[in-house]
Design a protein around this motif. Sequence first.
Motif, PDB file in Angstrom:
ATOM      1  N   GLY A  30      38.431  47.406  36.380  1.00 10.88           N
ATOM      2  CA  GLY A  30      39.063  46.847  37.554  1.00 10.88           C
ATOM      3  C   GLY A  30      39.939  45.643  37.294  1.00 10.88           C
ATOM      4  O   GLY A  30      40.648  45.183  38.182  1.00 10.88           O
ATOM      5  N   VAL A  31      39.912  45.123  36.064  1.00 10.44           N
ATOM      6  CA  VAL A  31      40.726  43.967  35.684  1.00 10.44           C
ATOM      7  C   VAL A  31      41.940  44.460  34.918  1.00 10.44           C
ATOM      8  O   VAL A  31      41.820  45.296  34.018  1.00 10.44           O
ATOM      9  N   ALA A  32      43.122  43.960  35.262  1.00  6.40           N
ATOM     10  CA  ALA A  32      44.346  44.399  34.600  1.00  6.40           C
ATOM     11  C   ALA A  32      44.247  44.195  33.085  1.00  6.40           C
ATOM     12  O   ALA A  32      43.685  43.195  32.622  1.00  6.40           O
ATOM     13  N   PRO A  33      44.775  45.125  32.296  1.00 11.10           N
ATOM     14  CA  PRO A  33      44.636  45.044  30.844  1.00 11.10           C
ATOM     15  C   PRO A  33      45.305  43.830  30.210  1.00 11.10           C
ATOM     16  O   PRO A  33      44.938  43.431  29.106  1.00 11.10           O
ATOM     17  N   ASP A  34      46.275  43.219  30.906  1.00  8.48           N
ATOM     18  CA  ASP A  34      46.945  42.050  30.341  1.00  8.48           C
ATOM     19  C   ASP A  34      46.291  40.758  30.810  1.00  8.48           C
ATOM     20  O   ASP A  34      46.927  39.708  30.851  1.00  8.48           O
ATOM     21  N   HIS A  35      44.989  40.820  31.126  1.00  5.64           N
ATOM     22  CA  HIS A  35      44.213  39.631  31.483  1.00  5.64           C
ATOM     23  C   HIS A  35      43.060  39.454  30.496  1.00  5.64           C
ATOM     24  O   HIS A  35      41.885  39.554  30.868  1.00  5.64           O
ATOM     25  N   PRO A  36      43.356  39.193  29.231  1.00  2.00           N
ATOM     26  CA  PRO A  36      42.271  39.074  28.250  1.00  2.00           C
ATOM     27  C   PRO A  36      41.306  37.947  28.542  1.00  2.00           C
ATOM     28  O   PRO A  36      40.130  38.013  28.187  1.00  2.00           O
TER      29      PRO A  36
END
Length: 452
Positions: A49-55
Amino acid sequence: MTTLRLAIVGAGPAGIYAADIAKKAERGFDVSIDLFERLPAPYGLVRYGVAPDHPRIKGIIGALREVLDGGAVRLFGNVDFGTDITLEDLQQHYHAVIFATGAIRDAALDIPGIDLPGSYGAADVVSWYDGHPDVPRDWPLDAKEVAVIGNGNVALDVARILVKHVEDLMPTEIPANVEAGLRSSPVTDVHVFGRRGPANVKFTPLELRELGEVRDVDMIVKDEDFDYDDQSRTAIAANKQVMVMDRILQSWRTREVGAASRRLHLHWWARPVEILGDGRVEAIRWERTEPDGLGGARGTGEFREQAVQAVYRAVGYFGSPVPGVPFDEVRGVIPNHEGQVLADDGALLPGVYATGWIKRGPIGLIGHTKSDAMETVEHVLTDAGLWWNPAHPEERSVEELLTSRGVRYTTVEGWHLLDQHELALGEHVGRTRIKVVPRDEMLAASLGDPVA
């Protein structure tokens, strides 16, 4: 009894936090905890559920992994509650259960045309770009102009992923099918609509700042949206986060635009009233709103239209019923008092508890689920009079039950194997990780079987 046998359904942040809190709580008895997860991999919302570009946000996985790797909690992945194991089964093997099943459906938006082809829920596209195994691997990215309805972080995530150049997503874990889909996207303009003003958005400053740093994308805002009333000015002065976001937005008003190949338009005071199209989405119609003096918005009677070929509604998530458990169809939650599940007549339902979004609704950040879980767990540990009296509380009995039913369940050790497999896929092409999407491939890697 010297050991409380506790089942937790859902191995996302809410479920894992609840397990950790129960293990660390002061009590006069031992606690043995089993986590059941319908997907082969744990971590729920953080993984899917978290965007992939939010490491940075995905870094929460490190803390969750410590709980699972500690050896005090067992994981049974690829186990579908209601099919592979039921509430009646749990009553035979545990003293209590906590449901932490989250909220994965899109909330409804009741406006004409919302069901036209080309209109989607944000939850579905988020699941697609996050590599959820239960959604189609192909996504129809055929629109040059896109509308996103909503003024929260999910709306920003969807807008950012759609407008971002795929080359800038390659350092992330996006699956191969997502990369291919985004490369073929013809998108040039994404329009984000919110019914209130810039001082009333539900973004976080970090999300907003990152949006303005996306390469080769112009940020388009309109001066007419920044004619603040007294309530807006008070909100900015009284809240540091709102003040920071206002500064970011004000800086975008003076930016030079026109050189970028893509544009992200932010429309405030815009209440969508209809999706237009003859057979599929062709435009969005909205009413211009104005401040009502109380932090809300009221209609002005002025209507505008914007040509778009796709619409994504990001107006919130909604819970799904859990088989055999009471459910509030209006709020999308399991009815409860501080996590103690309530029967249809309002009485406490013995042995049944809830935590996370299925308990309180889809509000708050991931970290808020920890305090939420503390409230629920406190009741679990002090409600001995409401516990079930299981006939088979032995730990091995659950493994025997699942095996007898032919359930190919995964474990913490199996998650490590899948994790190593994804890291190896990434290393092969110079990336950190490539997420595996097909369930059968996830299961094969987790069970140590050959992966096709």
